[in-house]
Design a protein around this motif. Structure first.
Motif, mmCIF file in Angstrom:
data_model
loop_
_atom_site.group_PDB
_atom_site.id
_atom_site.type_symbol
_atom_site.label_atom_id
_atom_site.label_comp_id
_atom_site.label_asym_id
_atom_site.label_seq_id
_atom_site.Cartn_x
_atom_site.Cartn_y
_atom_site.Cartn_z
ATOM 1 N N ALA A 1 0.835 -1.210 0.000
ATOM 2 C CA ALA A 1 0.000 0.000 0.000
ATOM 3 C C ALA A 1 0.867 1.255 0.000
ATOM 4 C CB ALA A 1 -0.937 -0.007 1.203
ATOM 5 N N LEU A 2 1.905 1.250 0.824
ATOM 6 C CA LEU A 2 2.793 2.411 0.880
ATOM 7 C C LEU A 2 3.567 2.576 -0.422
ATOM 8 C CD1 LEU A 2 4.118 2.164 4.554
ATOM 9 C CD2 LEU A 2 2.235 3.573 3.660
ATOM 10 N N ALA A 3 3.942 1.477 -1.044
ATOM 11 C CA ALA A 3 4.639 1.541 -2.328
ATOM 12 C C ALA A 3 3.734 2.150 -3.396
ATOM 13 C CB ALA A 3 5.110 0.151 -2.761
ATOM 14 N N LYS A 4 2.465 1.773 -3.409
ATOM 15 C CA LYS A 4 1.515 2.346 -4.366
ATOM 16 C C LYS A 4 1.356 3.836 -4.105
ATOM 17 C CE LYS A 4 -1.454 2.048 -7.749
ATOM 18 N NZ LYS A 4 -1.012 1.719 -9.115
ATOM 19 N N GLY A 5 1.298 4.218 -2.844
ATOM 20 C CA GLY A 5 1.206 5.631 -2.502
ATOM 21 C C GLY A 5 2.409 6.420 -2.992
#
Length: 142
Positions: free
Chosen positions: A16-20
């Motif tokens: 999720a953080l990588a997508k952000g």
């Protein structure tokens, strides 16, 4: 598998953080919950406000409480605001009727937990949640 384990929770958070980061979003907070709504893991990026943990948790716990995404709860709140307000007071982790809380299922469709993401627009929060579920090889409940 009847619930997410810590390794899976951490994988979901990282994805999720990588997508952000890929989308250039504001600082995010991501929570992962077991099917009962209890917190397994949480990360709050630098610069994310302190209320974000409760907001992300409310999205995930609310989704689990009603069996639908927090986006759907937001739609329900428009049509039946008194119902959502009443249920919110009864729910253990609160309820945030905005996109970003998604129920997670295994390959057979069994609910194994939920993810809550907050920090940017609700649509972007939900995009990160969905990307994380896909990256972890799991499925979002429809």
């Amino acid at each position: 598998m009847h619930r997410l384990n810590l390794a899976q929770a951490n994988t979901l958070i990282e994805a999720a953080l990588a997508k952000g980061a890929e989308l250039g979003l504001k600082p995010l907070t991501v929570t992962i919950h077991d099917p009962g709504g209890y917190l397994i893991a949480c990360q709050r990026q630098d610069g994310a406000s302190n209320m974000r943990v409760k907001l992300a948790g409310g999205k995930a716990a609310g989704a689990l409480a009603l069996g639908v995404s927090s986006r759907t709860i937001g739609d329900m709140a428009v049509d039946r605001p008194h119902f959502i307000a009443a249920v919110d007071t009864m729910s253990e982790g609160g309820m945030v009727p905005a996109a970003g809380g998604v129920i997670i299922c295994d390959g057979s469709g069994t609910v194994v937990g939920a993810i809550g993401v907050t920090g940017d627009t609700s649509d972007n929060d939900e995009a990160c949640a969905l990307a994380a579920i896909e990256a972890a090889g799991l499925r979002a409940k429809n």
